[in-house]
Write an enzyme that holds these catalytic residues in place. Structure first.
Site, PDB file in Angstrom:
ATOM      1  N   GLY A   1      46.002  16.429  50.509  1.00 43.90           N
ATOM      2  CA  GLY A   1      46.992  17.588  49.810  1.00 43.90           C
ATOM      3  C   GLY A   1      47.710  18.539  50.834  1.00 43.90           C
TER       4      GLY A   1
ATOM      5  N   PRO B   1      42.169  13.927  53.360  1.00 43.64           N
ATOM      6  CA  PRO B   1      43.491  14.198  54.045  1.00 43.64           C
ATOM      7  C   PRO B   1      44.115  13.109  54.725  1.00 43.64           C
ATOM      8  CG  PRO B   1      41.811  15.027  55.552  1.00 43.64           C
ATOM      9  CD  PRO B   1      40.878  14.201  54.190  1.00 43.64           C
TER      10      PRO B   1
ATOM     11  N   ARG C   1      48.120  13.173  55.267  1.00 46.49           N
ATOM     12  CA  ARG C   1      49.371  14.082  56.122  1.00 46.49           C
ATOM     13  C   ARG C   1      48.819  14.944  57.198  1.00 46.49           C
ATOM     14  NH1 ARG C   1      54.305  14.370  53.361  1.00 46.49           N
ATOM     15  NH2 ARG C   1      53.172  14.112  51.403  1.00 46.49           N
TER      16      ARG C   1
ATOM     17  N   TYR D   1      62.670  11.466  48.880  1.00 39.79           N
ATOM     18  CA  TYR D   1      62.325  12.807  48.689  1.00 39.79           C
ATOM     19  C   TYR D   1      63.302  14.018  49.156  1.00 39.79           C
ATOM     20  CZ  TYR D   1      57.878   9.898  48.845  1.00 39.79           C
ATOM     21  OH  TYR D   1      57.018   9.072  48.724  1.00 39.79           O
TER      22      TYR D   1
ATOM     23  N   CYS E   1      73.403  -0.214  54.423  1.00 41.15           N
ATOM     24  CA  CYS E   1      74.605  -0.015  53.705  1.00 41.15           C
ATOM     25  C   CYS E   1      74.417   0.406  52.447  1.00 41.15           C
ATOM     26  CB  CYS E   1      75.166  -1.756  53.279  1.00 41.15           C
ATOM     27  SG  CYS E   1      75.416  -2.352  54.752  1.00 41.15           S
ATOM     28  N   GLU E   2      74.031   1.888  52.451  1.00 43.39           N
ATOM     29  CA  GLU E   2      73.809   2.775  51.294  1.00 43.39           C
ATOM     30  C   GLU E   2      74.058   4.136  51.730  1.00 43.39           C
ATOM     31  OE1 GLU E   2      70.401   2.829  48.693  1.00 43.39           O
ATOM     32  OE2 GLU E   2      69.924   0.771  49.156  1.00 43.39           O
TER      33      GLU E   2
HETATM   34  N1  LLP Z   1      43.789  11.046  47.985  1.00 38.82           N
HETATM   35  C1  LLP Z   1      44.755  10.477  47.008  1.00 38.82           C
HETATM   36  C2  LLP Z   1      43.975  10.177  45.870  1.00 38.82           C
HETATM   37  C3  LLP Z   1      46.101  10.375  47.304  1.00 38.82           C
HETATM   38  O1  LLP Z   1      46.841  10.020  46.220  1.00 38.82           O
HETATM   39  C4  LLP Z   1      46.437  10.921  48.381  1.00 38.82           C
HETATM   40  C5  LLP Z   1      48.111  10.895  48.423  1.00 38.82           C
HETATM   41  C6  LLP Z   1      45.957  11.535  49.350  1.00 38.82           C
HETATM   42  C7  LLP Z   1      44.409  11.557  49.255  1.00 38.82           C
HETATM   43  C8  LLP Z   1      46.495  12.041  50.752  1.00 38.82           C
HETATM   44  O2  LLP Z   1      47.191  13.167  50.568  1.00 38.82           O
HETATM   45  P1  LLP Z   1      47.942  14.196  51.894  1.00 38.82           P
HETATM   46  O3  LLP Z   1      46.699  14.486  52.438  1.00 38.82           O
HETATM   47  O4  LLP Z   1      48.624  12.732  52.740  1.00 38.82           O
HETATM   48  O5  LLP Z   1      48.888  14.967  51.030  1.00 38.82           O
HETATM   49  N2  LLP Z   1      54.699   9.354  50.429  1.00 38.82           N
HETATM   50  C9  LLP Z   1      54.437  10.622  50.028  1.00 38.82           C
HETATM   51  C10 LLP Z   1      53.382  11.107  49.854  1.00 38.82           C
HETATM   52  C11 LLP Z   1      52.356  10.348  48.867  1.00 38.82           C
HETATM   53  C12 LLP Z   1      50.946  11.111  48.632  1.00 38.82           C
HETATM   54  C13 LLP Z   1      50.299  10.057  47.545  1.00 38.82           C
HETATM   55  N3  LLP Z   1      48.957  10.413  47.590  1.00 38.82           N
HETATM   56  C14 LLP Z   1      55.469  11.489  51.279  1.00 38.82           C
HETATM   57  O6  LLP Z   1      55.972  10.849  51.982  1.00 38.82           O
HETATM   58  O7  LLP Z   1      55.463  12.662  51.198  1.00 38.82           O
END
Ligand code: LLP
Length: 422
Positions: free
Chosen positions: A239, A276, A278, A318, A346-347
């Site tokens: 996150g 992590p 992202r 988003y 086409c959107e």
């Molecule tokens: N752990 C769990 C249980 C998760 O559901 C997620 C992401 C992560 C870890 C990793 O989160 P991060 O460190 O990447 O924030 N497609 C969306 C993001 C979806 C995130 C889903 N869960 C976007 O492009 O922003």
């Protein structure tokens, strides 16, 4: 920090000019920097130094096997959310005891494959899932290691579609109810309760929501221990946000995140696990695309590029911002023009940016979308029968195609027209 910089007037990935990759691979393509992945992993790892810990890369953010191998070679575990991801991590050489299985809808079949192939732990998200996991483990004569994902009812202050820690979200078991579920799990012969899991959302730009959630986890851990549970591992989810816009807010540093973890949870002596995605992959990738046409509209000019929403879904899904930069560096001080940057799908939603100020563009110019290493290639589709974009990995002065662009024969050949139609 990343390793995509202009050298001699051309944007490079590490030591490779993007123009060279474009010539060889064609556009659009994703390009990743191995050094950036490594640096971001190490920042996270170092932030938790002094605590027994494992960084499990959330491979949903980028699931290319070359990236998984790069991560695993650095010592990372994996966070997976489907058996497809599990098998992919295995194929990249990750051992089962370093794979964490998250997700709200694990099926019996998925549980069985993971238990047979080896798994570090399941993060259980509901009572029915717990019951099924117990049954599957008993049928195999094993014990399934678990944490329970608790929902702390904390506002992650992020985009509504990626917030997961409020009681109205589908994730986890309400923290207030979780002690009963732990008691039940403790009685199950096929279950080994080892810890607590929490994940409140993605792209968080403040530490406060994490801290509120972790304080609740600390409190719960003490209560569970008093209740006789041997809680020895805390999975704190992922996150941590990244800067998408250079000029915008600066998300917290991993070192501050690590210090906050020590402050709120260090006294418990648990092994710390983080997931992590992202933070590690986001700014380690670019999407490189060519301008097809500049189209003059009424009061606005459209830059139509050869990448589209099926390749990079985040702006359409988003309203996400991605910096877009020319591959050939414009002269300093050149007057900028405002463009709507759009794809060929086409959107109307196939719009990457509106009124974006850029140095003047023309057909065949190359542009790069920044921050395209996470939730980019992994969320791509073949909508409009557009082939999945190839992925290229750069390390120093070498590059390799790590996923090829599929041929039209391959894509079209997947459909089956039944005999009874002929
Ligand atoms: N752990 C769990 C249980 C998760 O559901 C997620 C992401 C992560 C870890 C990793 O989160 P991060 O460190 O990447 O924030 N497609 C969306 C993001 C979806 C995130 C889903 N869960 C976007 O492009 O922003």
């Amino acid at each position: 920090m990343d390793y995509f910089i202009y050298k001699d007037g051309t944007l490079h990935a590490e030591d490779v000019p993007l123009t060279e990759i474009a010539k060889e691979v064609g556009t659009p393509f994703y390009v990743y920097s191995a050094a950036t992945f490594k640096r971001h992993f190490e920042l996270f790892d170092e932030a938790l130094a002094g605590m027994d810990h494992l960084v499990c890369f959330a491979m949903k953010s980028n699931s290319n096997q070359a990236i998984l191998k790069l991560m695993a070679d650095l010592g990372a575990g994996m966070d997976v959310v489907s058996i497809g991801e599990y098998l992919r991590a295995k194929a990249a050489g990750v051992s089962g005891d370093k794979i964490v299985f998250s997700g709200v809808g694990k099926t019996r079949e998925e549980m069985q494959i993971a238990l047979e192939g080896g798994i570090r732990q399941f993060n259980v998200e509901s009572e029915p899932e717990l019951e099924v996991l117990n049954e599957v483990a008993l049928s195999l004569g094993v014990k399934a290691p678990i944490t329970i994902r608790v929902n702390p009812d904390v506002d992650a202050k992020t985009h509504a579609k990626i917030a997961t820690g409020k009681s109205e979200n589908k994730f986890g078991i309400p923290i207030a109810k979780s002690r009963d579920v732990y008691a039940k799990a403790g009685e199950m012969a096929g279950i080994d309760v080892i810890g607590v899991d929490v994940h409140i959302g993605s792209q968080l730009t403040e530490l406060e929501p994490f801290e509120l959630a972790f304080q609740k986890v600390a409190e719960l851990t003490e209560q569970l221990r008093e209740g006789g549970h041997n809680i020895r591992r805390l999975d704190l989810g992922g996150g941590l946000g990244i800067p998408y816009e250079k000029s915008n807010t600066v998300p917290p540093l991993p070192s501050d995140y690590g210090a906050m973890i020590k402050r709120t949870l260090g006294h418990l002596g648990c092994e710390i696990e983080v997931e992590p995605g992202r933070f590690i992959s986001g700014n380690a990738g670019l999407l490189v695309s060519s301008v097809i046409y500049i189209k003059e509209g009424e009061g606005r000019d459209f830059t139509i590029v050869d990448a589209a929403m099926n390749d990079l879904l985040r702006p359409a899904m988003y309203e996400a911002h991605h910096d877009i930069v020319p591959v050939v560096e414009p002269n300093a001080g050149i007057e900028k023009t405002a463009y709507d940057i759009v794809g060929p799908v086409c959107e109307t939603g196939d719009t990457f940016a509106k009124g974006r100020e850029m140095a003047p563009l023309k057909a065949d110019d190359l542009v790069a979308f920044r921050s395209a290493g996470a939730y980019a290639a992994s969320m791509a589709s073949e909508y409009n029968t557009r082939p999945l974009v190839p992925e290229v990995l750069v390390s120093g002065d070498q590059f390799a195609v790590v996923r090829q662009r599929p041929s039209y024969e391959e894509i079209i050949g997947r459909d089956i027209i039944p005999d009874w139609m002929s």
